[in-house]
Design a protein around this motif. Structure first.
Motif, PDB file in Angstrom:
ATOM      1  N   LEU A  51      31.328   4.117  80.907  1.00 29.03           N
ATOM      2  CA  LEU A  51      30.165   4.617  81.632  1.00 29.03           C
ATOM      3  C   LEU A  51      29.187   3.485  81.929  1.00 29.03           C
ATOM      4  O   LEU A  51      28.645   3.379  83.041  1.00 29.03           O
ATOM      5  N   PHE A  52      28.990   2.604  80.958  1.00 33.67           N
ATOM      6  CA  PHE A  52      28.133   1.436  81.156  1.00 33.67           C
ATOM      7  C   PHE A  52      28.687   0.549  82.271  1.00 33.67           C
ATOM      8  O   PHE A  52      27.951   0.110  83.151  1.00 33.67           O
ATOM      9  N   VAL A  53      29.987   0.285  82.232  1.00 34.38           N
ATOM     10  CA  VAL A  53      30.616  -0.544  83.263  1.00 34.38           C
ATOM     11  C   VAL A  53      30.450   0.110  84.634  1.00 34.38           C
ATOM     12  O   VAL A  53      30.140  -0.568  85.627  1.00 34.38           O
ATOM     13  N   LEU A  54      30.607   1.416  84.706  1.00 36.39           N
ATOM     14  CA  LEU A  54      30.442   2.142  85.962  1.00 36.39           C
ATOM     15  C   LEU A  54      29.015   2.013  86.491  1.00 36.39           C
ATOM     16  O   LEU A  54      28.802   1.742  87.682  1.00 36.39           O
ATOM     17  N   PHE A  55      28.022   2.166  85.633  1.00 37.24           N
ATOM     18  CA  PHE A  55      26.628   2.055  86.055  1.00 37.24           C
ATOM     19  C   PHE A  55      26.280   0.631  86.498  1.00 37.24           C
ATOM     20  O   PHE A  55      25.582   0.444  87.496  1.00 37.24           O
ATOM     21  N   VAL A  56      26.746  -0.366  85.768  1.00 36.37           N
ATOM     22  CA  VAL A  56      26.467  -1.753  86.159  1.00 36.37           C
ATOM     23  C   VAL A  56      27.139  -2.078  87.485  1.00 36.37           C
ATOM     24  O   VAL A  56      26.549  -2.723  88.355  1.00 36.37           O
TER      25      VAL A  56
END
Length: 126
Positions: A51-56
């Motif tokens: 999810l973090f990778v997706l947001f970044v």
């Protein structure tokens, strides 16, 4: 390409250096193997890391669109609001959303230095 260089520098320079330096993380400043083990053994982290990778990735794609449709100046302005937004959210989480539960960031004496740094960041861009 920017992400590729950051990844390469982190994997080939920063992590080996942080692993070699002494610290409180199992005798090392940073132990990436321990971080991978934590992700492997935590269902929450296994959901949060992608999810973090997706947001970044989404943030960086929007930054490219801002630069393309507006200008690099707007991109620079947007980049300056990222640290103050994250810091503000951390303070909001600590004092309002989840008071004193160990989440977010408390205001400490060094926070004045951080606030001064953010002001220098804003004034340097203006």
């Amino acid at each position: 390409c920017e992400g590729l260089w950051g990844t390469l520098l982190t994997l080939l320079l920063v992590y080996p250096l942080a692993y070699a330096l002494p610290g409180e993380d199992g005798g090392r400043f940073e132990d990436p193997w321990d971080a991978l083990a934590m992700v492997r053994h935590s269902a929450s982290l296994q959901r949060l890391v992608p999810l973090f990778v997706l947001f970044v990735t989404g943030y960086n794609c929007m930054a490219v669109y801002v630069t393309s449709f507006l200008s690099a100046i707007w991109h620079a302005i947007m980049d300056n609001f990222r640290p103050v937004t994250i810091w503000g959210c951390d303070l909001l989480i600590f004092y309002v959303l989840l008071p004193h539960q160990g989440f977010g960031e408390a205001w400490v004496p060094a926070s004045w230095l951080q606030l001064g740094g953010l002001l220098v960041l804003f004034l340097g861009t203006a």
